[in-house]
Motif scaffolding. Sequence first.
Motif, PDB file in Angstrom:
ATOM      1  N   ILE A  74       8.547 110.547  87.222  1.00  0.00           N
ATOM      2  CA  ILE A  74       8.305 109.199  86.696  1.00  0.00           C
ATOM      3  C   ILE A  74       6.890 108.761  87.051  1.00  0.00           C
ATOM      4  N   PHE A  75       6.514 108.996  88.309  1.00  0.00           N
ATOM      5  CA  PHE A  75       5.174 108.582  88.751  1.00  0.00           C
ATOM      6  C   PHE A  75       4.096 109.356  87.987  1.00  0.00           C
ATOM      7  N   ALA A  76       4.292 110.649  87.814  1.00  0.00           N
ATOM      8  CA  ALA A  76       3.313 111.474  87.091  1.00  0.00           C
ATOM      9  C   ALA A  76       3.159 110.954  85.662  1.00  0.00           C
ATOM     10  N   LYS A  77       4.275 110.559  85.073  1.00  0.00           N
ATOM     11  CA  LYS A  77       4.236 110.054  83.694  1.00  0.00           C
ATOM     12  C   LYS A  77       3.463 108.735  83.609  1.00  0.00           C
ATOM     13  N   ILE A  78       3.716 107.842  84.564  1.00  0.00           N
ATOM     14  CA  ILE A  78       3.013 106.557  84.579  1.00  0.00           C
ATOM     15  C   ILE A  78       1.516 106.788  84.754  1.00  0.00           C
ATOM     16  N   MET A  79       1.175 107.747  85.623  1.00  0.00           N
ATOM     17  CA  MET A  79      -0.224 108.049  85.866  1.00  0.00           C
ATOM     18  C   MET A  79      -0.889 108.583  84.619  1.00  0.00           C
ATOM     19  N   ARG A  80      -0.247 109.568  83.986  1.00  0.00           N
ATOM     20  CA  ARG A  80      -0.828 110.185  82.788  1.00  0.00           C
ATOM     21  C   ARG A  80      -1.018 109.147  81.687  1.00  0.00           C
ATOM     22  N   ALA A  81      -0.014 108.257  81.546  1.00  0.00           N
ATOM     23  CA  ALA A  81      -0.053 107.260  80.480  1.00  0.00           C
ATOM     24  C   ALA A  81      -0.975 106.096  80.833  1.00  0.00           C
TER      25      ALA A  81
END
Lengths: 121, 121
Positions: free
Chosen positions: B29-36
Amino acid sequence: MRPLFHPAIEDVRPEAILHALADPSRAAIFAKIMRAGCVEACSAVSAVGDRVIPKSSLSNHFKVLREAGLIRSERHGVEVRNHSRWTEVEARFPGLLAGIINAYASDIDSDVRAAKTAASQ
Amino acid sequence: MRPLFHPAIEDVRPEAILHALADPSRAAIFAKIMRAGCVEACSAVSAVGDRVIPKSSLSNHFKVLREAGLIRSERHGVEVRNHSRWTEVEARFPGLLAGIINAYASDIDSDVRAAKTAASQ
DNA sequence: CCCATAGTTCGGAACTTCGGAACTAATGGA
DNA sequence: TCCATTAGTTCCGAAGTTCCGAACTATGGG
């Protein structure tokens, strides 16, 4: 007695490493083993800061570090000798351990805070 | 409704970050928020890999990430907008997040293993 | 053989995590 | 306005994990 289990480096999982080092006592134990190169006897780490760790908890902390792939433990007679697996882990997950150990090392205020809290209880 | 709590960056603790990211779902979830850069609505992350995460568990995952100091959440009407606090955390604990995110990213075999189907990514 | 030392295992109490059901809060439509 | 819908939170019981004292096992020395 059951031989000590060590995962192969390719079976080491990031979540196991993070879980192992998310406990400040275990992170301190691991940092100590790293700095020393090798710790002879688990009981050489019988306290973290001013807090004494019971034998059974210590045994469990070493088991968690070992099964996460962070340390290698060998029985030598009546004691267990612990080495860090830094080089292997660094090759598999570059920068991971340095980032974690530096984060704890730079979190000095909190160490002081924790020590004061513990001392006042 | 209770306002969302965010720790000041100097109160962010390494163990809280490691604990938050020691869960592969939360790390994803954190990786996704970062990428986005920003994720609009928690429910935009309703599944991790092939696994659907129940609403109440998702809500809790966001709370853990928020209270560890990893993300900042703002209510916008009926939904919550989430941003990573990467820059602040990086300034406080250099290399920590990069080490962790890279470790998960390079652990691809195990994601495949865990997902079992892994046709898409 | 007995003792001491070093660690492990057991087991129960305390704590944490998970997830379904019930809830609240904001918005849009009739 | 009232109702429906959507987004997220809270509650709470079941399941799982952690902690640590007590009992245990293994090794080496005398």
